[in-house]
Design a protein around this motif. Structure first.
Motif, PDB file in Angstrom:
ATOM      1  N   HIS A   4      63.709  50.701   4.361  1.00 15.18           N
ATOM      2  CA  HIS A   4      62.304  50.539   4.737  1.00 15.18           C
ATOM      3  C   HIS A   4      62.111  51.350   6.016  1.00 15.18           C
ATOM      4  O   HIS A   4      62.675  51.021   7.065  1.00 15.18           O
ATOM      5  N   ILE A   5      61.336  52.433   5.898  1.00 13.27           N
ATOM      6  CA  ILE A   5      61.169  53.373   7.002  1.00 13.27           C
ATOM      7  C   ILE A   5      59.768  53.235   7.586  1.00 13.27           C
ATOM      8  O   ILE A   5      58.765  53.243   6.852  1.00 13.27           O
ATOM      9  N   GLY A   6      59.701  53.110   8.887  1.00 10.92           N
ATOM     10  CA  GLY A   6      58.423  53.150   9.574  1.00 10.92           C
ATOM     11  C   GLY A   6      58.216  54.531  10.172  1.00 10.92           C
ATOM     12  O   GLY A   6      59.157  55.137  10.680  1.00 10.92           O
ATOM     13  N   HIS A  76      57.441  45.530  12.031  1.00 15.37           N
ATOM     14  CA  HIS A  76      58.409  44.533  12.486  1.00 15.37           C
ATOM     15  C   HIS A  76      59.671  44.496  11.626  1.00 15.37           C
ATOM     16  O   HIS A  76      60.787  44.389  12.150  1.00 15.37           O
ATOM     17  N   GLY A  77      59.538  44.638  10.323  1.00 10.75           N
ATOM     18  CA  GLY A  77      60.704  44.482   9.458  1.00 10.75           C
ATOM     19  C   GLY A  77      61.360  45.774   9.014  1.00 10.75           C
ATOM     20  O   GLY A  77      62.246  45.742   8.151  1.00 10.75           O
ATOM     21  N   VAL A  78      60.965  46.915   9.567  1.00 10.90           N
ATOM     22  CA  VAL A  78      61.525  48.179   9.086  1.00 10.90           C
ATOM     23  C   VAL A  78      62.979  48.337   9.521  1.00 10.90           C
ATOM     24  O   VAL A  78      63.430  47.759  10.507  1.00 10.90           O
ATOM     25  N   GLY A 114      68.730  45.915  15.639  1.00 10.16           N
ATOM     26  CA  GLY A 114      69.454  46.871  14.796  1.00 10.16           C
ATOM     27  C   GLY A 114      68.607  47.968  14.204  1.00 10.16           C
ATOM     28  O   GLY A 114      69.145  48.899  13.586  1.00 10.16           O
ATOM     29  N   CYS A 115      67.292  47.883  14.356  1.00 15.45           N
ATOM     30  CA  CYS A 115      66.428  48.951  13.833  1.00 15.45           C
ATOM     31  C   CYS A 115      66.756  50.254  14.561  1.00 15.45           C
ATOM     32  O   CYS A 115      66.879  50.297  15.779  1.00 15.45           O
ATOM     33  N   ARG A 137      65.592  47.474  25.122  1.00 13.52           N
ATOM     34  CA  ARG A 137      66.400  46.765  24.126  1.00 13.52           C
ATOM     35  C   ARG A 137      67.711  47.505  23.891  1.00 13.52           C
ATOM     36  O   ARG A 137      67.719  48.595  23.303  1.00 13.52           O
ATOM     37  N   PRO A 138      68.845  46.955  24.288  1.00 16.83           N
ATOM     38  CA  PRO A 138      70.123  47.616  24.023  1.00 16.83           C
ATOM     39  C   PRO A 138      70.545  47.526  22.564  1.00 16.83           C
ATOM     40  O   PRO A 138      71.505  48.199  22.156  1.00 16.83           O
ATOM     41  N   ASP A 139      69.843  46.699  21.779  1.00 14.69           N
ATOM     42  CA  ASP A 139      70.231  46.503  20.378  1.00 14.69           C
ATOM     43  C   ASP A 139      69.469  47.424  19.437  1.00 14.69           C
ATOM     44  O   ASP A 139      69.535  47.257  18.215  1.00 14.69           O
ATOM     45  N   LEU A 140      68.753  48.420  19.964  1.00 15.25           N
ATOM     46  CA  LEU A 140      68.017  49.381  19.137  1.00 15.25           C
ATOM     47  C   LEU A 140      68.621  50.766  19.347  1.00 15.25           C
ATOM     48  O   LEU A 140      68.337  51.452  20.325  1.00 15.25           O
ATOM     49  N   PRO A 141      69.509  51.196  18.439  1.00 21.79           N
ATOM     50  CA  PRO A 141      70.131  52.517  18.597  1.00 21.79           C
ATOM     51  C   PRO A 141      69.105  53.635  18.477  1.00 21.79           C
ATOM     52  O   PRO A 141      68.149  53.549  17.717  1.00 21.79           O
ATOM     53  N   VAL A 142      69.320  54.697  19.255  1.00 18.14           N
ATOM     54  CA  VAL A 142      68.401  55.836  19.290  1.00 18.14           C
ATOM     55  C   VAL A 142      69.095  57.065  18.712  1.00 18.14           C
ATOM     56  O   VAL A 142      70.240  57.362  19.051  1.00 18.14           O
TER      57      VAL A 142
END
Length: 435
Positions: A4-6, A76-78, A114-115, A137-142
């Motif tokens: 699911h891609i935003g 929110h859910g992507v 995790g997004c 947010r450290p839990d969102l990889p870039v």
């Protein structure tokens, strides 16, 4: 595996990416703040004139893999979110990241853990390193995943890219592998590198093309002085695999939405880093000079002198967009030449198959029929390389024109065809052909 891609931003890059990923079977939610644009896209109306794009959007809407919304909360859910936001040049030429810096903190408060946050916009080196702080947010990889889409070929370039660049720190992270998998159906080679290298690679690629174009424009001037033919010289150069044939065609200069802003941005970055990027600075200077050189060529062709007056001279312009295949007037060398000709008193009538008007340039009368540009014109000037200009009835144009001069700034036309119609062909870096 379908994701699911935003996609944030339904502009040129965002809409193409959204439609193409939906076609590959992913669920895509595309968000844009422009309500009228979103409403039109929901109806399948695509304002961007990209071949194949409208069909992809219609297909995604029909099978439910693509949706458009103004509600950012729907992201929110992507699983991954692509940042396809404008980064225009600011007043000093540096990229303006205002939109990105406004949106990213909002996403940090919205996305699930995790997004993967993916930057597709062209951004300065170091932006990916800044995003975690902006996200909070450290839990969102870039991941840096710059786009290399050409206007007029965006869908083709997405489906058949030369390479896919994926940059993370460290390079072979789980997030990088996840983004790379999205492109597996294209069969393109994937370059996995660090984020800074990925960001710089985009600027470096466009800047190199700009240098190559400026080089061939200077070469064309040299050919004129020596009586050589730049087409023959460029063809010979292009046969060398180290050089290649692409971007070796002279013209009125380079422009569009990418090369000017990316070269300026890279020059600013080099200055800030204390690096003398003289070769790129010279390419920009040559580009500005090229437009003036085209105007001098028109004066010489019309009056017999580079200093002759164009006051009251009626000129027909063929092409206004910065290149064929698009109606984009941003930093168009064709428009710049038209502005200078108008400033010197010429009366201008123009035709471009993708341009209906030129905002801010009332001195140019835009017509919807290419044959109207020739009426009483002392010269015709080809400024954009639309292939259909080759197929015009040049005898009909000659019958309507008051003069017998064609200034072909793209070396697009067949000099023999023009000569048979009674026109003298003035190309760029090529011998004059009159009969």
């Amino acid at each position: 595996m379908a994701e699911h891609i935003g996609v944030v931003g339904a502009g040129y890059v965002g809409l193409t990416s959204a439609a193409c990923f939906a076609r590959l079977g992913h669920q895509v939610t595309c968000v844009d703040t422009d309500e009228s644009k979103v409403d039109a896209l929901r109806r399948g109306e695509v304002a961007i004139g990209e071949p194949g794009l409208a069909g992809l959007v219609a297909g995604g809407l029909a099978d439910g893999t693509l949706c458009f919304t103004t509600a950012q909360a729907q992201l929110h859910g992507v699983d991954l979110v692509l940042l396809c936001l404008p980064t225009p040049p600011g007043g000093d030429g540096r990229p303006d990241l205002g939109v990105l810096e406004h949106v990213v903190p909002q996403l940090g408060r919205l996305l699930r853990p995790g997004c993967v946050v993916v930057t597709k916009s062209t951004v300065p080196v170091g932006t990916a390193a800044r995003l975690p702080r902006l996200l909070g947010r450290p839990d969102l990889p870039v991941v840096s995943n710059p786009e290399f889409l050409r206007e007029g070929h965006a869908v083709e370039d997405f489906r058949h890219p030369d390479r896919v660049v994926v940059g993370t720190d460290p390079p072979d992270s789980a997030a990088a592998r996840r983004v790379a998998r999205l492109y597996e159906p294209t069969g393109a080679p994937v370059v996995r590198t660090d984020a800074a290298s990925a960001e710089l690679a985009k600027y470096a690629s466009n800047a190199f093309l700009a240098v190559k174009l400026s080089y061939v424009n200077v070469l064309a001037e040299l050919c004129e002085r020596f009586g050589a033919d730049v087409r023959e010289v460029a063809h010979t150069m292009g046969l060398d695999a180290r050089i290649g044939p692409h971007f070796l065609a002279p013209g009125p200069g380079w422009g569009g939405s990418c090369l000017p802003k990316d070269t300026t941005a890279l020059l600013h970055a080099a200055d800030a880093a204390g690096v003398d990027f003289g070769i790129l600075r010279d390419a920009v200077r040559v580009n500005a000079r090229q437009r003036a050189r085209v105007v001098r060529a028109v004066r010489r062709a019309v009056t017999g002198s580079v200093s002759g007056s164009l006051a009251g001279a009626r000129l027909g312009l063929l092409g206004l967009a910065f290149k064929a295949g698009t109606g984009d007037l941003r930093d168009s060398p064709a428009r710049a030449v038209a502005e200078e000709l108008a400033g010197q008193g010429a009366e201008l009538t123009a035709y471009d198959p993708a341009v209906g008007c030129v905002p801010g340039l009332d001195a140019v009368q835009v017509v919807d029929d290419p044959y109207l540009v020739a009426k009483d014109a002392v010269a015709l000037v080809v400024l954009t390389e639309w292939p259909e200009f080759r197929d015009l009835d040049w005898a009909r144009l000659a019958a309507a024109a008051a003069g017998t001069v064609v200034v072909d700034t793209r070396n697009l036309l067949d000099a023999d065809v023009l000569a048979a119609a009674g026109f003298a062909h003035h190309g760029v870096g090529v011998p004059l052909r009159t009969s």
